[in-house]
Design a protein around this motif. Sequence first.
Motif, PDB file in Angstrom:
ATOM      1  N   UNK A   1      37.493   5.447 -11.697  1.00 27.86           N
ATOM      2  CA  UNK A   1      36.634   5.891 -10.595  1.00 27.86           C
ATOM      3  C   UNK A   1      35.640   6.948 -11.082  1.00 27.86           C
ATOM      4  N   UNK A   2      36.132   7.862 -11.900  1.00 30.87           N
ATOM      5  CA  UNK A   2      35.230   8.902 -12.396  1.00 30.87           C
ATOM      6  C   UNK A   2      34.144   8.313 -13.294  1.00 30.87           C
ATOM      7  N   UNK A   3      34.531   7.434 -14.206  1.00 29.77           N
ATOM      8  CA  UNK A   3      33.557   6.868 -15.147  1.00 29.77           C
ATOM      9  C   UNK A   3      32.495   6.032 -14.438  1.00 29.77           C
ATOM     10  N   UNK A   4      32.901   5.334 -13.405  1.00 29.22           N
ATOM     11  CA  UNK A   4      31.943   4.471 -12.715  1.00 29.22           C
ATOM     12  C   UNK A   4      31.122   5.235 -11.680  1.00 29.22           C
ATOM     13  N   UNK A   5      31.590   6.420 -11.319  1.00 32.93           N
ATOM     14  CA  UNK A   5      30.819   7.263 -10.411  1.00 32.93           C
ATOM     15  C   UNK A   5      30.804   6.800  -8.966  1.00 32.93           C
ATOM     16  N   UNK A   6      31.704   5.894  -8.626  1.00 31.42           N
ATOM     17  CA  UNK A   6      31.691   5.375  -7.246  1.00 31.42           C
ATOM     18  C   UNK A   6      32.445   6.305  -6.302  1.00 31.42           C
ATOM     19  N   UNK A   7      32.221   6.085  -5.038  1.00 25.51           N
ATOM     20  CA  UNK A   7      32.912   6.887  -4.033  1.00 25.51           C
ATOM     21  C   UNK A   7      34.263   6.265  -3.689  1.00 25.51           C
ATOM     22  N   UNK A   8      34.340   4.942  -3.775  1.00 25.10           N
ATOM     23  CA  UNK A   8      35.576   4.256  -3.401  1.00 25.10           C
ATOM     24  C   UNK A   8      36.012   3.275  -4.474  1.00 25.10           C
TER      25      UNK A   8
ATOM     26  N   UNK B   1      29.250  10.067 -13.963  1.00 31.56           N
ATOM     27  CA  UNK B   1      30.599  10.618 -13.797  1.00 31.56           C
ATOM     28  C   UNK B   1      30.603  11.798 -12.817  1.00 31.56           C
ATOM     29  N   UNK B   2      29.410  12.330 -12.539  1.00 34.23           N
ATOM     30  CA  UNK B   2      29.293  13.390 -11.536  1.00 34.23           C
ATOM     31  C   UNK B   2      28.644  12.852 -10.260  1.00 34.23           C
ATOM     32  N   UNK B   3      28.693  11.536 -10.124  1.00 34.34           N
ATOM     33  CA  UNK B   3      28.204  10.834  -8.931  1.00 34.34           C
ATOM     34  C   UNK B   3      26.717  11.003  -8.695  1.00 34.34           C
ATOM     35  N   UNK B   4      25.967  11.059  -9.778  1.00 36.76           N
ATOM     36  CA  UNK B   4      24.516  10.981  -9.636  1.00 36.76           C
ATOM     37  C   UNK B   4      24.065   9.685 -10.308  1.00 36.76           C
ATOM     38  N   UNK B   5      23.318   8.896  -9.560  1.00 36.41           N
ATOM     39  CA  UNK B   5      22.892   7.580 -10.046  1.00 36.41           C
ATOM     40  C   UNK B   5      21.396   7.582 -10.286  1.00 36.41           C
ATOM     41  N   UNK B   6      21.020   7.281 -11.525  1.00 35.32           N
ATOM     42  CA  UNK B   6      19.598   7.147 -11.849  1.00 35.32           C
ATOM     43  C   UNK B   6      19.285   5.684 -12.115  1.00 35.32           C
TER      44      UNK B   6
END
Lengths: 126, 189
Positions: A63-70, B148-153
């Motif tokens: 989840x962290x690597x993909x950056x998704x919320x769910x 990984x910090x939930x920022x999407x470019x």
Amino acid sequence: MFSAAGCRVYSEHDGARDTPVGIADLVVWHESLDSERGAPVVVEVLARTSATGALIPRLRRTKQLTGVRTLLALTTGTHAPYVERDEGGGWIVQATFRDVLDLLVDHDLNGALVGLTGANRASDGA
Amino acid sequence: MALDLPIGDAHTWATALDGDELKARAEATRNAAADKGTILEEFAAWLLPHIPGLSVRATNTYSFGRASEVDLTVWNEQHEAGFRSIDPPILVECKNWHEAVGAAEVAWFDWKMRLGGATHGLLFTANGITGDATEKNAAYQIIQTARTERRTMVVLTLDELATQRSAEDLRYLIIDKICLATAAARQTV
């Protein structure tokens, strides 16, 4: 299942039996997904186990690597959904294929996730 | 230098974007300091509001200490036919460079997103960014780290944009890029 539910489904590993740890099995986009669940959703297919405890660190990492919320982990068997919510508002949901399929019969993907995350709030923050 | 952009209704442009003309204009203005990036800004400001829910709220906004400048700040009403799941604002950076945009510039854009509290950013480029999308090296590593910090470019090139005929085309180009990058996400350090 997700395609039949109207989702756009993406995978870097079409046909591969196993994907390396940390890389998503499936990435799913559906127009219904709101900012609370986020889009896309990463789906991990855990066909050979339903043991939650050992898998959670791996699921957190993906989840962290993909950056998704769910992140939705699909398992076999007949266990109750497991739901974990992180400090940033993200979700890890572990549920059986059967439960997810049943929900997708009557709901869109967002509705199905709402159904699952509302089903076992006792495990929030676990 | 103004662009002659195709006329269409709110969501569809009547004729295909002339990619050759667009690139020729970008090339012609590339070395003029005053116009650097302006033509891409103008293009992005015209293009993005075709997607339901998106509107350009500010252009060339400086940070409080004037250390950084955001080319376009786009609001997202999270329309069902647009990007329902993406929280506003969406920041837009435009790089009309002959060469691919490097890691330092991408990292600087990521920093602007971080300061601005933006989860999504669009990088309009004439010629893409450095590195390999699969290997996640050079500028792509910055994008993976931000993820990984939930920022999407999302990186958009003139070649890609020139083939779009409608808001729906453009929307799915962005969705596909977000999802494919998510599927390809992996450890880089």
